[in-house]
Design a protein around this motif. Structure first.
Motif, PDB file in Angstrom:
ATOM      1  N   TRP A 230     -34.087  24.012  49.415  1.00 35.89           N
ATOM      2  CA  TRP A 230     -34.397  25.440  49.435  1.00 35.89           C
ATOM      3  C   TRP A 230     -33.263  26.331  49.921  1.00 35.89           C
ATOM      4  O   TRP A 230     -33.378  27.541  49.867  1.00 35.89           O
ATOM      5  N   ASP A 231     -32.156  25.732  50.365  1.00 31.45           N
ATOM      6  CA  ASP A 231     -31.001  26.596  50.628  1.00 31.45           C
ATOM      7  C   ASP A 231     -30.012  26.553  49.463  1.00 31.45           C
ATOM      8  O   ASP A 231     -28.952  27.179  49.505  1.00 31.45           O
ATOM      9  N   GLY A 232     -30.379  25.799  48.426  1.00 33.24           N
ATOM     10  CA  GLY A 232     -29.577  25.795  47.205  1.00 33.24           C
ATOM     11  C   GLY A 232     -28.461  24.780  47.163  1.00 33.24           C
ATOM     12  O   GLY A 232     -27.726  24.722  46.172  1.00 33.24           O
ATOM     13  N   THR A 233     -28.330  23.949  48.183  1.00 33.21           N
ATOM     14  CA  THR A 233     -27.252  22.959  48.180  1.00 33.21           C
ATOM     15  C   THR A 233     -27.638  21.680  47.440  1.00 33.21           C
ATOM     16  O   THR A 233     -26.786  20.835  47.183  1.00 33.21           O
ATOM     17  N   LYS A 234     -28.929  21.527  47.125  1.00 29.59           N
ATOM     18  CA  LYS A 234     -29.391  20.370  46.359  1.00 29.59           C
ATOM     19  C   LYS A 234     -30.278  20.845  45.222  1.00 29.59           C
ATOM     20  O   LYS A 234     -31.124  21.724  45.410  1.00 29.59           O
ATOM     21  N   ASP A 235     -30.086  20.236  44.053  1.00 34.89           N
ATOM     22  CA  ASP A 235     -30.917  20.564  42.896  1.00 34.89           C
ATOM     23  C   ASP A 235     -32.200  19.745  42.869  1.00 34.89           C
ATOM     24  O   ASP A 235     -33.214  20.187  42.319  1.00 34.89           O
TER      25      ASP A 235
END
Length: 214
Positions: free
Chosen positions: A155-160
């Motif tokens: 949810w912080d965008g560092t993992k898809d």
């Protein structure tokens, strides 16, 4: 259920009356909810437990969600919220056994549904393992766990995508184990800021009071 009476609030969180659940979601009134997150620690790793919402649910069927949660009715207080934990996942806890994460204010809109919640949010640490849940099948189809750091990354965008493992339970009680990669689409679409705030508060609680340096 749609005729249950719920207290409603204005933007400043002041009570302004009582409406049915149907009216609350149709008009988008602010209302109270009870959220309880369970975390299990294994080898100094923290795993967040998610329920899998039943396919029978009107809203967000077959999506992963808060461990146990529900609305507070007009005649209930936060203390009464622990009933949701017992009803949905079969675990008995008292409010004193849980750690408060505060009241989170957030809004989700999907089609005609407008859900504006004042969510009284709590954390239970090591209250049970994955196989100890007793599921309310009309509400909960299964349970799963995700590493805290993976949930943060999603949810912080560092993992898809992240790894999730758990089980789905059929009406006979048989549990089918799964282990797979999922993205945010597998979860109830609470706002990203909501998930980020929850996970930040969980991490602080674990570091401060449990002594885990995660």
């Amino acid at each position: 259920m749609e005729t249950e009476l719920i207290r409603i609030f204005d933007e400043n969180e002041r009570p302004i009356g009582v409406k049915t659940r149907a009216e609350v979601h149709e008009k988008g009134y602010w209302h109270e909810a009870f959220h309880c997150w369970f975390v299990e620690t294994i080898n100094e790793q923290a795993y967040i437990h998610f329920q899998l919402r039943s396919e029978q649910k009107k809203d967000y069927p077959n999506l992963f969600d808060i461990t146990a949660a529900g609305h507070l009715l007009a005649d209930e207080t936060v203390v009464d919220g622990v009933r949701e934990v017992k009803e949905e996942i079969g675990i008995e806890v008292t409010l004193e056994e849980l750690r408060s994460l505060g009241t989170l204010k957030y809004c989700v809109t999907r089609g005609a549904l407008i859900d504006r919640e004042l969510a009284h949010t709590f954390l239970g640490v090591n209250k049970c393992s994955m196989n100890q849940y007793v599921l309310q099948r009309e509400e909960v189809a299964g349970m799963a766990r995700v590493r805290l750091e993976d949930a943060e990354g999603l949810w912080d965008g560092t993992k898809d995508s992240i790894h999730i493992e758990g089980y789905i339970e059929d009406i006979s009680g048989f549990r089918c184990i799964f282990s797979k990669k999922v993205g945010t689409a597998a979860f109830v679409p609470h706002d990203s800021a909501f998930y980020q705030e929850v996970f930040m508060k969980i991490r602080k609680q674990l570091n401060r009071f449990i002594g885990l340096k995660l």
